[in-house]
Design a protein around this motif. Structure first.
Motif, PDB file in Angstrom:
ATOM      1  N   TYR A  12       0.782  -1.133  -0.011  1.00 47.66           N
ATOM      2  CA  TYR A  12       0.287  -0.104   0.064  1.00 47.66           C
ATOM      3  C   TYR A  12       0.969   1.332   0.079  1.00 47.66           C
ATOM      4  N   ASN A  13       0.558   2.251  -1.024  1.00 51.24           N
ATOM      5  CA  ASN A  13       1.220   3.479  -0.968  1.00 51.24           C
ATOM      6  C   ASN A  13       0.344   4.373  -0.476  1.00 51.24           C
ATOM      7  N   GLN A  14       0.919   5.305   0.489  1.00 55.24           N
ATOM      8  CA  GLN A  14       0.243   6.213   1.076  1.00 55.24           C
ATOM      9  C   GLN A  14       0.961   7.763   1.134  1.00 55.24           C
ATOM     10  N   ARG A  15       0.275   8.823   0.619  1.00 58.26           N
ATOM     11  CA  ARG A  15       0.729   9.996   0.351  1.00 58.26           C
ATOM     12  C   ARG A  15       0.353  10.865   1.650  1.00 58.26           C
ATOM     13  N   ILE A  16       1.562  11.376   2.175  1.00 61.02           N
ATOM     14  CA  ILE A  16       1.000  12.474   3.439  1.00 61.02           C
ATOM     15  C   ILE A  16       1.539  13.718   3.337  1.00 61.02           C
ATOM     16  N   ALA A  17       0.731  14.637   3.059  1.00 62.06           N
ATOM     17  CA  ALA A  17       0.963  16.152   3.017  1.00 62.06           C
ATOM     18  C   ALA A  17       1.803  16.708   4.232  1.00 62.06           C
ATOM     19  N   LEU A  18       2.541  17.590   3.872  1.00 66.28           N
ATOM     20  CA  LEU A  18       3.129  18.156   4.929  1.00 66.28           C
ATOM     21  C   LEU A  18       2.767  19.752   5.098  1.00 66.28           C
ATOM     22  N   LYS A  19       2.859  20.282   6.309  1.00 64.85           N
ATOM     23  CA  LYS A  19       2.697  21.756   6.393  1.00 64.85           C
ATOM     24  C   LYS A  19       3.700  22.201   7.203  1.00 64.85           C
ATOM     25  N   TRP A  20       4.338  23.398   6.404  1.00 65.13           N
ATOM     26  CA  TRP A  20       5.497  23.979   7.216  1.00 65.13           C
ATOM     27  C   TRP A  20       4.878  25.074   8.050  1.00 65.13           C
ATOM     28  N   ILE A  21       5.443  25.188   9.361  1.00 65.62           N
ATOM     29  CA  ILE A  21       5.017  26.197  10.541  1.00 65.62           C
ATOM     30  C   ILE A  21       6.022  27.081  10.777  1.00 65.62           C
ATOM     31  N   ARG A  22       5.759  28.172  10.843  1.00 67.60           N
ATOM     32  CA  ARG A  22       6.961  29.254  11.086  1.00 67.60           C
ATOM     33  C   ARG A  22       7.013  29.159  12.658  1.00 67.60           C
ATOM     34  N   THR A  23       8.329  29.060  13.225  1.00 67.90           N
ATOM     35  CA  THR A  23       8.487  28.995  14.649  1.00 67.90           C
ATOM     36  C   THR A  23       8.741  30.415  15.216  1.00 67.90           C
ATOM     37  N   GLY A  24       9.286  31.227  14.475  1.00 69.86           N
ATOM     38  CA  GLY A  24       9.852  32.500  14.894  1.00 69.86           C
ATOM     39  C   GLY A  24      11.186  32.406  15.468  1.00 69.86           C
ATOM     40  N   PHE A  25      11.721  31.327  15.453  1.00 70.10           N
ATOM     41  CA  PHE A  25      13.290  31.129  15.577  1.00 70.10           C
ATOM     42  C   PHE A  25      13.937  31.218  14.290  1.00 70.10           C
ATOM     43  N   GLY A  26      14.859  32.256  14.198  1.00 68.09           N
ATOM     44  CA  GLY A  26      15.533  32.401  12.953  1.00 68.09           C
ATOM     45  C   GLY A  26      14.613  33.180  11.805  1.00 68.09           C
ATOM     46  N   GLY A  27      13.736  33.746  12.187  1.00 73.38           N
ATOM     47  CA  GLY A  27      12.651  34.440  11.119  1.00 73.38           C
ATOM     48  C   GLY A  27      11.846  33.474  10.417  1.00 73.38           C
ATOM     49  N   ASN A  28      11.409  33.761   9.212  1.00 71.70           N
ATOM     50  CA  ASN A  28      10.801  33.114   8.460  1.00 71.70           C
ATOM     51  C   ASN A  28      11.439  31.772   7.691  1.00 71.70           C
ATOM     52  N   TRP A  29      12.715  31.817   7.881  1.00 70.11           N
ATOM     53  CA  TRP A  29      13.587  31.012   7.131  1.00 70.11           C
ATOM     54  C   TRP A  29      13.924  29.646   7.963  1.00 70.11           C
ATOM     55  N   LYS A  30      13.243  29.590   9.099  1.00 66.07           N
ATOM     56  CA  LYS A  30      13.516  28.277   9.936  1.00 66.07           C
ATOM     57  C   LYS A  30      12.004  27.525  10.113  1.00 66.07           C
ATOM     58  N   PRO A  31      11.498  27.291   9.305  1.00 64.34           N
ATOM     59  CA  PRO A  31       9.953  26.655   9.451  1.00 64.34           C
ATOM     60  C   PRO A  31      10.258  25.127   9.867  1.00 64.34           C
ATOM     61  N   ARG A  32       9.438  24.512  10.514  1.00 60.48           N
ATOM     62  CA  ARG A  32       9.263  23.279  11.001  1.00 60.48           C
ATOM     63  C   ARG A  32       8.152  22.710  10.421  1.00 60.48           C
ATOM     64  N   PRO A  33       8.557  21.312   9.947  1.00 63.34           N
ATOM     65  CA  PRO A  33       7.492  20.570   9.251  1.00 63.34           C
ATOM     66  C   PRO A  33       6.617  19.926  10.167  1.00 63.34           C
ATOM     67  N   THR A  34       5.477  19.670   9.918  1.00 60.89           N
ATOM     68  CA  THR A  34       4.333  18.871  10.564  1.00 60.89           C
ATOM     69  C   THR A  34       3.559  17.973   9.410  1.00 60.89           C
ATOM     70  N   PHE A  35       3.142  16.762   9.733  1.00 62.71           N
ATOM     71  CA  PHE A  35       2.409  15.969   8.839  1.00 62.71           C
ATOM     72  C   PHE A  35       0.839  16.378   8.820  1.00 62.71           C
ATOM     73  N   ILE A  36       0.134  16.189   7.741  1.00 61.77           N
ATOM     74  CA  ILE A  36      -1.262  16.623   7.778  1.00 61.77           C
ATOM     75  C   ILE A  36      -1.920  15.213   7.726  1.00 61.77           C
ATOM     76  N   CYS A  37      -2.801  14.948   8.852  1.00 59.89           N
ATOM     77  CA  CYS A  37      -3.498  13.540   8.937  1.00 59.89           C
ATOM     78  C   CYS A  37      -4.276  13.085   7.841  1.00 59.89           C
ATOM     79  N   PRO A  38      -3.925  12.148   7.328  1.00 64.46           N
ATOM     80  CA  PRO A  38      -4.775  11.748   5.898  1.00 64.46           C
ATOM     81  C   PRO A  38      -6.274  11.660   6.131  1.00 64.46           C
ATOM     82  N   ARG A  39      -6.445  11.470   7.507  1.00 67.94           N
ATOM     83  CA  ARG A  39      -7.815  11.105   7.658  1.00 67.94           C
ATOM     84  C   ARG A  39      -8.647  12.689   8.167  1.00 67.94           C
ATOM     85  N   CYS A  40      -8.118  13.100   9.117  1.00 66.83           N
ATOM     86  CA  CYS A  40      -8.778  14.202   9.739  1.00 66.83           C
ATOM     87  C   CYS A  40      -8.234  15.636   9.198  1.00 66.83           C
ATOM     88  N   THR A  41      -6.874  15.701   8.435  1.00 65.93           N
ATOM     89  CA  THR A  41      -6.270  16.802   8.034  1.00 65.93           C
ATOM     90  C   THR A  41      -5.995  17.744   8.926  1.00 65.93           C
TER      91      THR A  41
END
Length: 174
Positions: free
Chosen positions: A76-105
């Motif tokens: 089974y192949n599953q595609r999971i989207a990513l969302k990049w969140i701005r942390t405030g550390f290092g400005g907008n150039w240091k975002p942090r990735p998070t998964f977007i849940c495939p079921r509840c988004t």
């Protein structure tokens, strides 16, 4: 403390199987992927990794900055989207990735594998071990291991000889 009346007389059906425990489910954590430096530097690059040793439920993963494609052992192949969140550390150039849940988004840090698919713990209905009554240190009270002590009294020595063990359980040691 007495149980509330509406809970005492509730007519809820029993579950066909107990809820899975978060501590026992295999998981894919975004922090591990960041520490392993699996993410490419630009949006056009795709990187493929064999991760069967680290994640036994996956054969390989394809990583881009927009999504992660997980190839499960079952095929089974599953595609999971990513969302990049701005942390405030290092400005907008240091975002942090998070998964977007495939079921509840929802943006999620950890995805759990249950029945061959990755989703967040709420979508799988998983609970923590501390939420289950009767659990002691992550084990159910009925199957909690007993403390084994060397035999000392005459009755336990005869029990030990009959069982042909070099140690036996003494109930007085609790």
């Amino acid at each position: 403390m007495a149980m509330p009346r509406q809970l005492k007389y509730a007519k809820r059906p029993k579950r066909s199987e107990p809820r899975p425990l978060v501590e026992q489910l295999p998981r894919l954590d975004i922090g591990d992927l960041v520490r392993l430096k699996l993410f490419p530097n630009n949006w056009e690059t795709r990187r493929s990794y064999e991760v069967a040793f680290r994640y036994p439920f996956l054969k390989s993963i394809v990583v881009t900055l927009a999504f992660i494609e997980a190839n499960h052992v079952s095929g089974y192949n599953q595609r999971i989207a990513l969302k990049w969140i701005r942390t405030g550390f290092g400005g907008n150039w240091k975002p942090r990735p998070t998964f977007i849940c495939p079921r509840c988004t929802r943006p999620i840090i950890t995805l759990y594998c249950n029945y061959g698919s990755l989703a967040c713990r709420r979508c799988h209905g998983a609970i923590h071990a501390s939420q289950v009554p009767g659990f002691v240190a992550g084990r159910p009270a009925a199957s909690a291991p007993r403390r084994w002590q060397p035999c000392s009294s005459a009755t336990t020595v005869t029990r030990r000889l009959e069982a042909a063990d070099d140690v036996c359980y003494e109930e007085s040691c609790y």
